[in-house]
Design an enzyme around this catalytic site. Sequence first.
Site, short mmCIF file in Angstrom:
data_model
loop_
_atom_site.label_atom_id
_atom_site.label_comp_id
_atom_site.label_asym_id
_atom_site.label_seq_id
_atom_site.Cartn_x
_atom_site.Cartn_y
_atom_site.Cartn_z
N GLU A 52 5.91 -28.02 13.85
CA GLU A 52 4.71 -28.86 13.95
C GLU A 52 3.77 -28.69 12.76
OE1 GLU A 52 3.11 -27.82 17.72
OE2 GLU A 52 2.28 -25.93 17.04
N SER A 53 3.99 -27.68 11.95
CA SER A 53 3.20 -27.53 10.73
C SER A 53 3.49 -28.63 9.71
CB SER A 53 3.49 -26.17 10.09
OG SER A 53 4.89 -26.03 9.87
#
Lengths: 261, 261, 286, 286
Positions: A52-53
């Site tokens: 998700e980064s």
Amino acid sequence: MSAAYKPNEIMTIAAARALRNEDVCFVGIGMPSAASNVARLTHAPGITLIYESGTVATKPTVLPLSIGDGELCDTALTTVSVPEMFRYWLQGGRITVGFLGGAQIDKYANLNTTVVGPYDKPKVRLPGGGGAPEIANSCGEIFIIMAQGKRGFVGKLDFVTSLGHGEGGKHREKLGVKTKGPTRLVTDLCIFEPDPETKEMTVVSIHPGVTREQIQDNTGWQVRYANKVAETAPPTAQELDVLRELHARTARAHGEAAQKE
Amino acid sequence: MSAAYKPNEIMTIAAARALRNEDVCFVGIGMPSAASNVARLTHAPGITLIYESGTVATKPTVLPLSIGDGELCDTALTTVSVPEMFRYWLQGGRITVGFLGGAQIDKYANLNTTVVGPYDKPKVRLPGGGGAPEIANSCGEIFIIMAQGKRGFVGKLDFVTSLGHGEGGKHREKLGVKTKGPTRLVTDLCIFEPDPETKEMTVVSIHPGVTREQIQDNTGWQVRYANKVAETAPPTAQELDVLRELHARTARAHGEAAQKE
Amino acid sequence: MSRVLSLAEAVESVVRDGDTVSMEGFTHLIPHAAGHEVIRQGRKHLTLIRMTPDLIYDQMIGMGCADRLVFSWGGNPGVGSLHRLRDAIENGWPHKLEIEEHSHAAMANAYEAGAAGLPCAVFRGYIGTDLPKVNPKIKSITCPYTGEKLATVPAHRPDAAVIHALKADREGNVLLEGILGVQKEAVLAAKRSLVTVEEVVDDFGPRSLNACILPSWTVSAIAVVPGGAFPSYAQGYYTRFNAFYKEWDGISRERDSFLAWMKENVLGKTPDVFAAHVRALRIAAE
Amino acid sequence: MSRVLSLAEAVESVVRDGDTVSMEGFTHLIPHAAGHEVIRQGRKHLTLIRMTPDLIYDQMIGMGCADRLVFSWGGNPGVGSLHRLRDAIENGWPHKLEIEEHSHAAMANAYEAGAAGLPCAVFRGYIGTDLPKVNPKIKSITCPYTGEKLATVPAHRPDAAVIHALKADREGNVLLEGILGVQKEAVLAAKRSLVTVEEVVDDFGPRSLNACILPSWTVSAIAVVPGGAFPSYAQGYYTRFNAFYKEWDGISRERDSFLAWMKENVLGKTPDVFAAHVRALRIAAE
């Protein structure tokens, strides 16, 4: 060749096996990350891992300690901003499998990662939902990895952080959610899948040497079993090698504590 | 040093002069582009030019033929996607001055670039609004450049593509628009500014040698004049040099037709 | 137009008592040095916004800078709990901390909407979770075409955004690369912004035509703080110092050990220590 | 997973009669070769979406491929009118063309919303213009926090997106650089997508960590067509051939000269002519 293995290892490997070469997988830190990378390094070399980064199609050689380690970015096809990740990639419906875990789970695989006790007067304040509320509904399906125990496998969640099968049956559809939700729950004792009708998580496979009594003792609800319950194939030597080498590389890179997961 | 100059030249230069060194300017193709770059090459070297193709802080050495020429990208600080340009940069309120023009304008500086005649049965179908509807309302203020003539300066627009001062007075505020709208209309004959109360575009400066009769003959409404009407300072030799060199460089780069603008 | 200031001056001019402040960084580029300066200057009554409040917010909360926290995941990544955050929520120490809790998707969309000048963000979210029951800010609209109910949250429009970036050029433009998080959005959404950078260069030189750059006129203040993200990392400059994240678990577990650490390592120090940390990291790596 | 096909195969598999099609390109990277192939294959009843329909849409409309056009600016950039588009709207030649007209902001937001899987886009727009009077798709919602009325348009979700990009790698990932327009969004918003590229390389090599890349699994078909954007341009490969944009004004003004040009230069040709155009351009530049 059933080498000796730890409960954590069969849990990780059983989760890895469920991943397919063509999956696009939204990976969380810890066991999901280990499982996804074992899949990539064994039977699913073409799998796409997304964190998700913002890192897309990343191929870390060691497991990241955080969701945004430089290793993920260095080995990614590209890295997008976090708003783009959540809008175009997650909400856009491009992820086939999301991994989740939690502090508490109920028999419909709803998860709590928010709070133990009342929200306003918590006994234990947990980190919170992070990406989970939308991962749970935007990914094609959800795999859950959680070590089994009565504190975590509870009759009623203190807080619903992310939707599993809600109250069961067609509850997800009634809420307008079009994805499958949790299709697999892998623990250190067994594998659950949702009953096709009731959606209650049902044991379909028991890890070698584990008894039904053990499973029930570690579950806060009356456990149901599928008509046919398999025995989970033990980790192969290759699977164990890959997992252990991954952890060893990670430990060397991060220092001693990294394999606590 | 008032060298001989063409009406188009004083129009471009008068528009250029209104730009400030600290402006962030949303530039359209044609005269706005020439005016902005003359400003950048004379009194406003620090001005930031943004084109809707996504190029931020671009410093073209020749005028682009299109809004997305490679020259704009090559000389930009960076280039963003078009959705980002319209969301973060234009709608985000980061642009101090937007340039507009049109086929038709009315006395409140509303503009038509959509259609002459009825929309469903057009006499002339024009290109349409493009960025103008939101440029008109999201930029801090709007400068308009248009050659004056009765076909363009009309009593009533066939279609309102972008809002000027609407029906005058506090109309913009009533619509919830917080920006100033058109603060300056530069033509080949004179300069208009909105009356502080009525917002009707009012002549504040007349280019050298132009008469009030000429202005009226080229305007489809009864022209109003400010209490004090100035004479526009003629282009300086430096301004003309910069403008002409820019056009010459552009012509060499694009082939002959480029200076038709 | 951005001004280059000392970190102390920059924090003083950008972050004020009572402000709503976003100090963003998604694992990468976390503005630790700026956070320490905010603590040293004794800012009070802040509303802190951040997707992933981690060590630096734990420190600020433990030192009493914050009245309120808007967040979506409050943990020590890869390690466990944030003990100072938990102590504030569970026991009101050093004082009560109000929380406004979201999901990552909501927070990312709220920054995006803030950067885009919109009053609210619209997305598909929060379905079937209890978060809307405890957060009255979570509302909805109905799609005029499909009738679908979509979630809304107010756009983030912080008074101040504080981020760490790789470098600035002489004109005061700022370059980010690698994991970008929501930092660009936070700066564009904020009224004022402070960017700490590893270095100032004459020119960014050859770079992607689509590099992530904040133009000078979108930034209020720049402070040059080499190592300013430590123990987080700066792509191409230094790697994440994972050991400290684990160490923090022990330091922060008790109030006394926390306060002692803060006194020694923050209150009594200057921003120069960050460059020293990174030097030590480099030496250790050799 | 993208498949590398000939342009003819790629168009056949991606663009079907009756489809809603976005062939995007914002001055840069306009998919001219793919447009010609669509014309050669005689596609009919298309709904064409594009922010800036220019020469290639003028040609497709003049050849009768389109029943409907969704757009925000229909001109020959820097030159003037699109005569075939005007003839279709003003005189119904070669047949009636329905139009759905927007602003750029609306179109860009509609692509963004499509890529984001949303049913509609929400933005601040259309205030005080007549466009909502002639386009019933333009509606509004009310911000639940501020009461502000915000404009909405339906998200673009084309059946097919067709774009031109710089290069693909052996795995079928696609790289764009320079003026990006809305191409990434168009591909992500579409059910099927076709990307023509200048070349296929083994590996993209050193690049920005944040390069604009479409992963293989977001693209249906790739066709290698060097020069495929001509007379538009491809950053780093060839520049815009401005002379042809001006020339088109004359060619397209009359139906006969238009049809003659199409017969000679499109119907009777293959995609290889694009590489030849660009070679000629290079020779002329020397």
